[in-house]
Design an enzyme around this catalytic site. Structure first.
Site, mmCIF file in Angstrom:
data_model
loop_
_atom_site.group_PDB
_atom_site.id
_atom_site.type_symbol
_atom_site.label_atom_id
_atom_site.label_comp_id
_atom_site.label_asym_id
_atom_site.label_seq_id
_atom_site.Cartn_x
_atom_site.Cartn_y
_atom_site.Cartn_z
ATOM 1 N N HIS A 1 2.198 4.436 -2.713
ATOM 2 C CA HIS A 1 2.103 5.963 -3.302
ATOM 3 C C HIS A 1 3.066 6.094 -4.311
ATOM 4 C CE1 HIS A 1 -1.769 6.118 -0.918
ATOM 5 N NE2 HIS A 1 -0.924 5.816 0.496
ATOM 6 N N HIS B 1 0.716 -1.002 0.177
ATOM 7 C CA HIS B 1 0.022 0.394 -0.203
ATOM 8 C C HIS B 1 0.740 1.662 -0.017
ATOM 9 C CE1 HIS B 1 -3.567 2.401 1.303
ATOM 10 N NE2 HIS B 1 -1.922 3.196 2.207
ATOM 11 N N GLU B 2 1.942 1.524 0.959
ATOM 12 C CA GLU B 2 2.929 2.732 1.004
ATOM 13 C C GLU B 2 3.698 2.680 -0.214
ATOM 14 O OE1 GLU B 2 2.416 4.569 2.881
ATOM 15 O OE2 GLU B 2 1.174 3.245 4.126
ATOM 16 N N GLU C 1 -6.468 7.017 -1.310
ATOM 17 C CA GLU C 1 -5.922 5.919 0.039
ATOM 18 C C GLU C 1 -7.259 3.998 -0.844
ATOM 19 O OE1 GLU C 1 -4.475 5.311 2.601
ATOM 20 O OE2 GLU C 1 -3.327 7.263 2.349
#
Length: 305
Positions: A144, A140-141, A214
């Site tokens: 980004h 997930h990070e 997100e």
């Protein structure tokens, strides 16, 4: 840089529109300050210096503010191993790996681009998550970084930060600066009003972008790892544990919610929930449940089979 993270055209459009609107707001803000303070050199030099510092040193500033420190492979071999595997699968440069000595389970990414990025996890997160869950959070990070929305949020946050600082400076100057003539008082009050309006507008624009980014990061991470249920499990676990952390321990972290994997909010009612940087847990789990169905995987926790 083109990684194997699933691209999201809607995220790109939202980032472009947000930066354009904030750019217009920034130009209007600087023009208003020049007109009010009658010193264009001072305003332009200070604004440019602060914007440059925000862009070039955002990773160091974020690490310092959130008590993170860079760690080497021999200190956290498992953490580095997960990041190495994900970067290899995603075909992207490996970011700097950092750890924050905080009990609050969370993670964040920062940096101006993929070659100058930092991924940081808290010790509380490392203690609580299983390997597959940690992989989901780190994916997930990393998404980004791959989507470049970390840099956009960093730059977008700049205007609100400056406006907020000006409001504080003007307020304390009025309170503690002694007597002023009427014209000076009018200028200060106008500066405060303009700055407050700019802060409010940038606040709303950033949060609208943040909530979508997100969901985009959850989607990209689930598709890259092929295990949306692991990410859903991590979300459920982290959100529940954060809700049990005393509010006084969350106050400092709340200022950085836009960067975190999940917001640092307590279990009780909060005005922060009305202007959240993140979609609700239910929205995130529902999306992961749909992806699980598409991939033929068991449904995430809380969504049924």
């Amino acid at each position: 840089m083109h990684s194997r993270f699933r691209s999201d055209p809607r995220l790109t459009v939202r980032m472009t529109v947000t930066l354009f609107l904030l750019g217009l707001l920034y130009v209007a803000f600087v023009a208003a300050l020049i007109a009010l303070l009658k010193s264009w050199v001072l305003v332009v030099v200070v604004a440019a210096a602060l914007l440059g510092a925000q862009y070039w040193f955002s990773d160091r500033i974020a690490l310092y503010a959130m008590r993170g420190r860079i760690v080497e492979r021999d200190e956290y071999p498992e953490l580095h191993g997960v990041v190495d595997r994900l970067c290899a699968v995603a075909d992207m440069p490996k970011p700097v790996v950092a750890v924050s000595d905080m009990d609050m389970p969370n993670a964040f990414a920062t940096g101006r681009n993929a070659d100058h990025a930092v991924v940081c996890v808290t010790t509380g997160l490392l203690r609580r998550l299983e390997p597959a869950e940690l992989e989901g959070v780190l994916a997930h990070e990393l998404s980004h970084v791959a989507h470049k929305d970390v840099a956009v949020i960093t730059v977008a946050s700049f205007l609100g930060v400056i406006a907020g600082l000006i409001v504080r400076f003007a307020f304390y100057s009025q309170v503690f600066g002694g007597r002023r003539d009427q014209n000076t008082a009018v200028v200060f009050m106008t500066v405060m009003a303009v700055s407050a309006a700019v802060y409010a507008i940038s606040f709303l624009l950033i949060r609208a972008l943040s909530r979508y980014r997100e969901l985009a990061a959850d989607r990209a991470a689930a598709l890259l790892t092929g295990r949306p249920s692991a990410l859903a499990s991590a979300l459920t676990k982290v959100s529940g544990d954060i809700a049990r952390i005393p509010t006084k321990d969350l106050r400092t972290a709340q200022a950085f919610n836009a960067f975190y994997f999940t917001p640092a909010l307590g279990s009780g009612p909060s005005i922060g929930r009305l202007f959240s940087t993140h979609p609700t847990l239910e929205q995130r789990l529902e999306q992961l449940g749909r992806i699980s169905g598409e991939l033929g995987e068991a449904a995430p926790p809380g969504k049924g089979g």
